[in-house]
Design a protein around this motif. Structure first.
Motif, PDB file in Angstrom:
ATOM      1  N   LEU A 190       0.827  -1.202   0.000  1.00  0.00           N
ATOM      2  CA  LEU A 190       0.000   0.000   0.000  1.00  0.00           C
ATOM      3  C   LEU A 190       0.857   1.247   0.000  1.00  0.00           C
ATOM      4  O   LEU A 190       1.916   1.299   0.608  1.00  0.00           O
ATOM      5  N   LEU A 191       0.356   2.274  -0.653  1.00  0.00           N
ATOM      6  CA  LEU A 191       0.995   3.579  -0.633  1.00  0.00           C
ATOM      7  C   LEU A 191       0.689   4.266   0.675  1.00  0.00           C
ATOM      8  O   LEU A 191      -0.309   3.964   1.318  1.00  0.00           O
ATOM      9  N   PRO A 192       1.523   5.233   1.080  1.00  0.00           N
ATOM     10  CA  PRO A 192       1.149   6.044   2.224  1.00  0.00           C
ATOM     11  C   PRO A 192      -0.227   6.670   1.957  1.00  0.00           C
ATOM     12  O   PRO A 192      -0.611   6.891   0.808  1.00  0.00           O
ATOM     13  N   ALA A 193      -0.949   6.969   3.019  1.00  0.00           N
ATOM     14  CA  ALA A 193      -2.328   7.466   2.906  1.00  0.00           C
ATOM     15  C   ALA A 193      -2.431   8.708   2.034  1.00  0.00           C
ATOM     16  O   ALA A 193      -3.478   8.965   1.443  1.00  0.00           O
ATOM     17  N   THR A 194      -1.355   9.487   1.911  1.00  0.00           N
ATOM     18  CA  THR A 194      -1.403  10.729   1.148  1.00  0.00           C
ATOM     19  C   THR A 194      -1.243  10.525  -0.352  1.00  0.00           C
ATOM     20  O   THR A 194      -1.421  11.467  -1.113  1.00  0.00           O
ATOM     21  N   MET A 195      -0.876   9.323  -0.791  1.00  0.00           N
ATOM     22  CA  MET A 195      -0.613   9.084  -2.215  1.00  0.00           C
ATOM     23  C   MET A 195      -1.682   8.190  -2.831  1.00  0.00           C
ATOM     24  O   MET A 195      -1.919   7.091  -2.343  1.00  0.00           O
ATOM     25  N   PRO A 196      -2.314   8.655  -3.905  1.00  0.00           N
ATOM     26  CA  PRO A 196      -3.266   7.781  -4.586  1.00  0.00           C
ATOM     27  C   PRO A 196      -2.509   6.702  -5.361  1.00  0.00           C
ATOM     28  O   PRO A 196      -1.356   6.902  -5.738  1.00  0.00           O
ATOM     29  N   PRO A 197      -3.138   5.543  -5.600  1.00  0.00           N
ATOM     30  CA  PRO A 197      -2.479   4.512  -6.415  1.00  0.00           C
ATOM     31  C   PRO A 197      -2.146   5.084  -7.798  1.00  0.00           C
ATOM     32  O   PRO A 197      -2.923   5.855  -8.353  1.00  0.00           O
ATOM     33  N   MET A 198      -0.991   4.737  -8.310  1.00  0.00           N
ATOM     34  CA  MET A 198      -0.586   5.272  -9.607  1.00  0.00           C
ATOM     35  C   MET A 198       0.274   4.255 -10.343  1.00  0.00           C
ATOM     36  O   MET A 198       1.242   3.744  -9.785  1.00  0.00           O
ATOM     37  N   GLN A 199      -0.081   3.982 -11.588  1.00  0.00           N
ATOM     38  CA  GLN A 199       0.721   3.133 -12.447  1.00  0.00           C
ATOM     39  C   GLN A 199       1.634   4.068 -13.244  1.00  0.00           C
ATOM     40  O   GLN A 199       1.151   4.945 -13.962  1.00  0.00           O
ATOM     41  N   LEU A 200       2.940   3.912 -13.103  1.00  0.00           N
ATOM     42  CA  LEU A 200       3.897   4.786 -13.790  1.00  0.00           C
ATOM     43  C   LEU A 200       4.184   4.324 -15.208  1.00  0.00           C
ATOM     44  O   LEU A 200       4.574   5.119 -16.058  1.00  0.00           O
ATOM     45  N   SER A 201       4.025   3.024 -15.442  1.00  0.00           N
ATOM     46  CA  SER A 201       4.261   2.413 -16.749  1.00  0.00           C
ATOM     47  C   SER A 201       3.496   1.089 -16.741  1.00  0.00           C
ATOM     48  O   SER A 201       2.944   0.702 -15.714  1.00  0.00           O
ATOM     49  N   PRO A 202       3.466   0.382 -17.858  1.00  0.00           N
ATOM     50  CA  PRO A 202       2.689  -0.868 -17.876  1.00  0.00           C
ATOM     51  C   PRO A 202       3.057  -1.862 -16.771  1.00  0.00           C
ATOM     52  O   PRO A 202       2.199  -2.569 -16.258  1.00  0.00           O
ATOM     53  N   ASN A 203       4.333  -1.933 -16.383  1.00  0.00           N
ATOM     54  CA  ASN A 203       4.761  -2.944 -15.416  1.00  0.00           C
ATOM     55  C   ASN A 203       5.280  -2.400 -14.092  1.00  0.00           C
ATOM     56  O   ASN A 203       5.692  -3.191 -13.240  1.00  0.00           O
ATOM     57  N   PHE A 204       5.288  -1.086 -13.911  1.00  0.00           N
ATOM     58  CA  PHE A 204       5.839  -0.521 -12.680  1.00  0.00           C
ATOM     59  C   PHE A 204       4.884   0.501 -12.076  1.00  0.00           C
ATOM     60  O   PHE A 204       4.460   1.445 -12.747  1.00  0.00           O
ATOM     61  N   SER A 205       4.569   0.281 -10.807  1.00  0.00           N
ATOM     62  CA  SER A 205       3.679   1.185 -10.088  1.00  0.00           C
ATOM     63  C   SER A 205       4.488   2.113  -9.192  1.00  0.00           C
ATOM     64  O   SER A 205       5.643   1.822  -8.849  1.00  0.00           O
ATOM     65  N   LEU A 206       3.866   3.204  -8.808  1.00  0.00           N
ATOM     66  CA  LEU A 206       4.502   4.127  -7.864  1.00  0.00           C
ATOM     67  C   LEU A 206       4.816   3.393  -6.567  1.00  0.00           C
ATOM     68  O   LEU A 206       5.925   3.530  -6.028  1.00  0.00           O
ATOM     69  N   SER A 207       3.883   2.594  -6.079  1.00  0.00           N
ATOM     70  CA  SER A 207       4.125   1.901  -4.805  1.00  0.00           C
ATOM     71  C   SER A 207       5.356   1.004  -4.878  1.00  0.00           C
ATOM     72  O   SER A 207       6.120   0.909  -3.919  1.00  0.00           O
ATOM     73  N   GLU A 208       5.585   0.354  -6.021  1.00  0.00           N
ATOM     74  CA  GLU A 208       6.748  -0.518  -6.175  1.00  0.00           C
ATOM     75  C   GLU A 208       8.051   0.280  -6.143  1.00  0.00           C
ATOM     76  O   GLU A 208       9.053  -0.182  -5.600  1.00  0.00           O
ATOM     77  N   LEU A 209       8.040   1.470  -6.725  1.00  0.00           N
ATOM     78  CA  LEU A 209       9.273   2.253  -6.811  1.00  0.00           C
ATOM     79  C   LEU A 209       9.535   3.125  -5.586  1.00  0.00           C
ATOM     80  O   LEU A 209      10.596   3.744  -5.497  1.00  0.00           O
ATOM     81  N   ILE A 210       8.602   3.158  -4.633  1.00  0.00           N
ATOM     82  CA  ILE A 210       8.858   3.918  -3.405  1.00  0.00           C
ATOM     83  C   ILE A 210       8.874   3.027  -2.167  1.00  0.00           C
ATOM     84  O   ILE A 210       9.248   3.483  -1.091  1.00  0.00           O
ATOM     85  N   TYR A 211       8.493   1.756  -2.315  1.00  0.00           N
ATOM     86  CA  TYR A 211       8.455   0.873  -1.156  1.00  0.00           C
ATOM     87  C   TYR A 211       9.856   0.649  -0.600  1.00  0.00           C
ATOM     88  O   TYR A 211      10.818   0.452  -1.336  1.00  0.00           O
ATOM     89  N   SER A 212       9.953   0.644   0.727  1.00  0.00           N
ATOM     90  CA  SER A 212      11.204   0.326   1.406  1.00  0.00           C
ATOM     91  C   SER A 212      10.893  -0.374   2.714  1.00  0.00           C
ATOM     92  O   SER A 212      10.174   0.169   3.563  1.00  0.00           O
ATOM     93  N   GLU A 213      11.438  -1.552   2.877  1.00  0.00           N
ATOM     94  CA  GLU A 213      11.264  -2.282   4.128  1.00  0.00           C
ATOM     95  C   GLU A 213      11.884  -1.502   5.284  1.00  0.00           C
ATOM     96  O   GLU A 213      11.339  -1.445   6.384  1.00  0.00           O
ATOM     97  N   ILE A 214      13.032  -0.873   5.022  1.00  0.00           N
ATOM     98  CA  ILE A 214      13.695  -0.088   6.073  1.00  0.00           C
ATOM     99  C   ILE A 214      12.830   1.103   6.466  1.00  0.00           C
ATOM    100  O   ILE A 214      12.677   1.405   7.643  1.00  0.00           O
ATOM    101  N   ALA A 215      12.234   1.777   5.479  1.00  0.00           N
ATOM    102  CA  ALA A 215      11.345   2.908   5.790  1.00  0.00           C
ATOM    103  C   ALA A 215      10.164   2.421   6.619  1.00  0.00           C
ATOM    104  O   ALA A 215       9.781   3.060   7.614  1.00  0.00           O
ATOM    105  N   GLU A 216       9.599   1.294   6.229  1.00  0.00           N
ATOM    106  CA  GLU A 216       8.451   0.732   6.943  1.00  0.00           C
ATOM    107  C   GLU A 216       8.813   0.418   8.396  1.00  0.00           C
ATOM    108  O   GLU A 216       8.103   0.796   9.326  1.00  0.00           O
ATOM    109  N   LYS A 217       9.939  -0.264   8.594  1.00  0.00           N
ATOM    110  CA  LYS A 217      10.372  -0.644   9.951  1.00  0.00           C
ATOM    111  C   LYS A 217      10.768   0.567  10.790  1.00  0.00           C
ATOM    112  O   LYS A 217      10.627   0.549  12.010  1.00  0.00           O
ATOM    113  N   SER A 218      11.293   1.602  10.132  1.00  0.00           N
ATOM    114  CA  SER A 218      11.781   2.787  10.842  1.00  0.00           C
ATOM    115  C   SER A 218      10.736   3.886  10.975  1.00  0.00           C
ATOM    116  O   SER A 218      11.016   4.927  11.570  1.00  0.00           O
TER     117      SER A 218
END
Length: 166
Positions: free
Chosen positions: A7-35
């Protein structure tokens, strides 16, 4: 759950940046999530992320296999948390770290990108474990390898035995 499904942070709507890559995929970070770091990009970075996604689409087409993104956009706090360079193109939304097991090793992936004629800024084989690829308005086509922090980056592509392969 795969990174692209997170899931994206609550402030970001879902967004497909290209046919195979979403915004959520390119901003996700396990370290950010844990921290508890909010890795939401500012609106001015989204066009760079679209450019990055377009470049990654070209790599996906070249390799004829899906990419597994381990790091894309990093806000300044996340970049600091992971020990990234203050000049990192990740902070601008112009770089991603990835592997492509369906194609081959990170060295084989970097060689394919380097030999493809694709326009990129930097293609870096990092520690033999992943490829860092970045894009810019003035692509340098720089290919580098790093295996050891003390030795630093070396020009070209090198295998783990110290043999230059490209």
């Amino acid at each position: 759950m795969t990174p692209g499904e997170r899931l994206l942070p609550a402030t970001m709507p879902p967004m497909q940046l290209s046919p195979n890559f979403s915004l959520s995929e390119l901003i996700y970070s396990e370290i950010a999530e844990k921290s508890g770091i909010d890795n939401t990009p500012p609106p001015e970075v989204v066009p760079n992320l679209k450019r990055l996604a377009a470049g990654l689409e070209a790599v996906r087409a070249l390799l004829e296999a899906p990419l597994e993104i381990s790091s894309g956009y990093r806000c300044a706090a996340l970049n600091e948390a992971v020990g990234g360079s203050s000049a990192s193109q990740h902070v601008q939304g112009l770089a991603a770290d990835f592997v492509c097991p369906g194609f081959g090793t990170p060295l084989e992936v970097a060689r394919a990108i380097q030999g493809s004629g694709m326009q990129f800024d930097q293609c870096i084989l990092e520690y033999g474990r992943w490829v860092h690829l970045s894009f810019s308005d003035a692509p340098r086509g720089r290919t580098l390898t790093i295996y050891d922090e003390e030795e630093g980056y070396i020009a070209g592509l090198w295998d783990e035995e110290g043999k230059q392969v490209a």
